[in-house]
Enzyme design. Structure first.
Site, PDB file in Angstrom:
ATOM      1  N   GLY A 126       5.095   3.045  -0.349  1.00  0.00           N
ATOM      2  CA  GLY A 126       6.937   3.258  -0.758  1.00  0.00           C
ATOM      3  C   GLY A 126       7.414   1.907  -1.865  1.00  0.00           C
ATOM      4  N   TYR A 167      16.052  -1.358  14.397  1.00  0.00           N
ATOM      5  CA  TYR A 167      15.837  -1.564  12.714  1.00  0.00           C
ATOM      6  C   TYR A 167      16.745  -2.402  12.246  1.00  0.00           C
ATOM      7  CZ  TYR A 167      14.431  -0.363   7.699  1.00  0.00           C
ATOM      8  OH  TYR A 167      14.193  -0.180   6.566  1.00  0.00           O
ATOM      9  N   ALA A 171      18.528  -4.622  13.587  1.00  0.00           N
ATOM     10  CA  ALA A 171      18.393  -6.375  14.503  1.00  0.00           C
ATOM     11  C   ALA A 171      17.778  -6.558  13.570  1.00  0.00           C
ATOM     12  CB  ALA A 171      18.340  -5.707  15.891  1.00  0.00           C
ATOM     13  N   ASP A 197      -1.495  -5.043   3.157  1.00  0.00           N
ATOM     14  CA  ASP A 197      -1.283  -4.366   3.964  1.00  0.00           C
ATOM     15  C   ASP A 197      -2.187  -3.744   4.935  1.00  0.00           C
ATOM     16  OD1 ASP A 197       0.032  -1.291   4.575  1.00  0.00           O
ATOM     17  OD2 ASP A 197       0.916  -1.082   2.542  1.00  0.00           O
ATOM     18  N   GLY A 205       0.855  -1.421   0.230  1.00  0.00           N
ATOM     19  CA  GLY A 205       0.161  -0.299  -0.152  1.00  0.00           C
ATOM     20  C   GLY A 205       0.736   1.591  -0.207  1.00  0.00           C
ATOM     21  N   ASP A 221      -2.346  -7.903   9.023  1.00  0.00           N
ATOM     22  CA  ASP A 221      -1.278  -7.125  10.085  1.00  0.00           C
ATOM     23  C   ASP A 221      -0.233  -9.007   9.877  1.00  0.00           C
ATOM     24  OD1 ASP A 221       1.003  -6.935  12.144  1.00  0.00           O
ATOM     25  OD2 ASP A 221      -1.139  -7.303  13.398  1.00  0.00           O
TER      26      ASP A 221
HETATM   27  P1  NAP Z   1       6.718   2.335   3.941  1.00  0.00           P
HETATM   28  O1  NAP Z   1       5.983   3.201   3.046  1.00  0.00           O
HETATM   29  O2  NAP Z   1       6.243   3.092   5.163  1.00  0.00           O
HETATM   30  O3  NAP Z   1       5.765   1.202   3.155  1.00  0.00           O
HETATM   31  C1  NAP Z   1       5.424   0.252   4.294  1.00  0.00           C
HETATM   32  C2  NAP Z   1       4.602  -0.598   4.479  1.00  0.00           C
HETATM   33  O4  NAP Z   1       4.074  -1.633   5.232  1.00  0.00           O
HETATM   34  C3  NAP Z   1       2.925   1.269   4.716  1.00  0.00           C
HETATM   35  O5  NAP Z   1       2.425   0.904   3.892  1.00  0.00           O
HETATM   36  C4  NAP Z   1       2.754   0.065   6.102  1.00  0.00           C
HETATM   37  O6  NAP Z   1       1.570   0.779   6.804  1.00  0.00           O
HETATM   38  C5  NAP Z   1       2.878  -1.315   5.433  1.00  0.00           C
HETATM   39  N1  NAP Z   1       2.754  -1.597   7.470  1.00  0.00           N
HETATM   40  C6  NAP Z   1       3.432  -1.020   8.358  1.00  0.00           C
HETATM   41  N2  NAP Z   1       3.515  -2.218   9.454  1.00  0.00           N
HETATM   42  C7  NAP Z   1       3.026  -3.386   8.692  1.00  0.00           C
HETATM   43  C8  NAP Z   1       2.522  -4.714   9.169  1.00  0.00           C
HETATM   44  N3  NAP Z   1       2.089  -5.388  10.537  1.00  0.00           N
HETATM   45  N4  NAP Z   1       1.062  -5.191   8.280  1.00  0.00           N
HETATM   46  C9  NAP Z   1       1.260  -4.901   6.774  1.00  0.00           C
HETATM   47  N5  NAP Z   1       1.695  -4.069   6.263  1.00  0.00           N
HETATM   48  C10 NAP Z   1       2.620  -3.164   7.192  1.00  0.00           C
HETATM   49  O7  NAP Z   1       7.878   2.304   4.058  1.00  0.00           O
HETATM   50  P2  NAP Z   1       8.781   2.190   2.482  1.00  0.00           P
HETATM   51  O8  NAP Z   1      10.497   3.025   2.195  1.00  0.00           O
HETATM   52  O9  NAP Z   1       8.019   1.181   1.453  1.00  0.00           O
HETATM   53  O10 NAP Z   1       8.683   0.290   3.056  1.00  0.00           O
HETATM   54  C11 NAP Z   1       8.855  -0.807   2.403  1.00  0.00           C
HETATM   55  C12 NAP Z   1       9.989  -1.565   3.086  1.00  0.00           C
HETATM   56  O11 NAP Z   1      11.213  -1.621   2.637  1.00  0.00           O
HETATM   57  C13 NAP Z   1      10.406  -1.916   4.350  1.00  0.00           C
HETATM   58  O12 NAP Z   1       9.853  -2.929   4.999  1.00  0.00           O
HETATM   59  C14 NAP Z   1      11.305  -1.073   4.625  1.00  0.00           C
HETATM   60  O13 NAP Z   1      11.695  -1.627   6.624  1.00  0.00           O
HETATM   61  C15 NAP Z   1      12.991  -2.016   3.621  1.00  0.00           C
HETATM   62  N6  NAP Z   1      13.236  -0.344   3.877  1.00  0.00           N
HETATM   63  C16 NAP Z   1      13.165   0.654   3.144  1.00  0.00           C
HETATM   64  C17 NAP Z   1      13.986   1.859   2.654  1.00  0.00           C
HETATM   65  C18 NAP Z   1      13.588   2.765   2.552  1.00  0.00           C
HETATM   66  O14 NAP Z   1      14.571   4.090   2.395  1.00  0.00           O
HETATM   67  N7  NAP Z   1      12.590   3.848   2.120  1.00  0.00           N
HETATM   68  C19 NAP Z   1      15.191   1.025   2.883  1.00  0.00           C
HETATM   69  C20 NAP Z   1      15.614   0.092   3.517  1.00  0.00           C
HETATM   70  C21 NAP Z   1      14.832  -0.730   3.226  1.00  0.00           C
HETATM   71  P3  NAP Z   1       1.507   1.695   7.974  1.00  0.00           P
HETATM   72  O15 NAP Z   1       1.416   2.580   7.140  1.00  0.00           O
HETATM   73  O16 NAP Z   1       0.375   1.981   8.154  1.00  0.00           O
HETATM   74  O17 NAP Z   1       2.493   1.562   9.018  1.00  0.00           O
END
Ligand code: NAP
Length: 251
Positions: free
Chosen positions: A20, A159, A161, A40, A18, A64
């Site tokens: 990024g 994070y 870890a 999501d 949903g 979740d």
């Molecule tokens: P994002 O835009 O915040 O997207 C994460 C999505 O996961 C959000 O829609 C969030 O919903 C959802 N989510 C959170 N907790 C959840 C749960 N318990 N069950 C189901 N869905 C859940 O972040 P992103 O940057 O796209 O990150 C995507 C992945 O890439 C993550 O694992 C992040 O750690 C990893 N990552 C990102 C980066 C970066 O620079 N952006 C770098 C390295 C790794 P809510 O909005 O309701 O929380």
């Protein structure tokens, strides 16, 4: 001549779809011909992703990932809607709750581990179980870790870890699931523009951007393109690998 689509009719489950990176992964996999299950906890975000996908039998589903019961419900819905197991799964759901180690609370540590690590475990296990039970001939699970899991980062003890754990989980899953033809790999993004990094102060983002050899922060599509490769047969001899998508940062 247009390139052949690499995932025709394949069911792809994308958690965190949903927003990024997950949203970009959904779009990329749909362009490859996959049927996409956009999962999501943010139902409105998942619905928005779904609306932007090319026509097809895609679905938005609420889950979740940190709750075994919720993940079991998701798997039941997948079977009901698509009548096939997900042979591609990209675990993108993740959260941050940043605080310096000296101030970090037990609650913030547990919450991040619950979503990022336990959630990846629960979904990986559920998808693998469904594939094995169906007798399907293969599958590709892709877990989104982070370069921070390798090098650490200020304010991200929980994070970092959790993401190191995701990499170790994926490598173990790769060894155990290879006999079923199921591959499991990790992508390690660097700093990617998304709602997650929107929370990071601009001066910190500028500092990291200046350190990236390729000279810019990443875009969600930079990660999605690698996920599409790992999902497809083009990566058929790759399992247990970690692919850094960092523009060269920290490599
Ligand atoms: P994002 O835009 O915040 O997207 C994460 C999505 O996961 C959000 O829609 C969030 O919903 C959802 N989510 C959170 N907790 C959840 C749960 N318990 N069950 C189901 N869905 C859940 O972040 P992103 O940057 O796209 O990150 C995507 C992945 O890439 C993550 O694992 C992040 O750690 C990893 N990552 C990102 C980066 C970066 O620079 N952006 C770098 C390295 C790794 P809510 O909005 O309701 O929380």
């Amino acid at each position: 001549m247009a390139a052949a689509r690499r995932l025709p009719g394949v069911l792809a489950l994308v958690t965190g779809g949903g927003s990024g990176i997950g949203r970009a992964v959904c779009a990329r996999l749909a362009r490859e011909g996959a049927l996409v299950a956009v999962a999501d906890r943010d139902a409105a975000g998942a619905a928005e992703t779904l609306r932007a996908l090319p026509a097809g039998a895609h679905r938005a589903l609420e889950v979740d990932v940190g709750c075994a019961e919720s993940v079991a419900g998701l798997m039941a819905l997948l079977q009901a809607h698509f009548s096939q197991p997900a042979s591609v799964c990209i675990n993108c759901a993740g959260i941050t709750l940043d605080e310096f180690l000296l101030k970090q609370t037990e609650e913030a540590f547990d919450a991040v581990l619950r979503v990022n690590l336990k959630g990846t475990f629960l979904v990986t296990q559920a998808v693998a179980r469904a594939l094995v039970a169906s007798g399907a001939s293969g599958g590709s699970i892709i877990n989104v870790g982070s370069i921070v899991g390798k090098v650490g980062n200020l304010g991200q003890a929980n994070y970092a870890a959790s993401k190191a754990g995701v990499e170790a989980l994926s490598k173990t899953a790769a060894k155990e699931l290879a006999r079923y033809g199921i591959r499991c790999n990790t992508v390690l993004p660097g700093f990617i523009r998304s709602p997650m990094t929107d929370k990071v102060p601009q001066k910190v983002l500028d500092k990291f951007a200046a350190m990236v050899p390729l000279g810019r922060l990443g875009e969600p599509e930079d990660v999605a393109d690698v996920c599409a490769f790992l999902a497809s047969e083009d990566s058929r001899y790759i399992t247990g690998a970690s692919v850094e998508v960092t523009g060269g940062l920290f490599t």
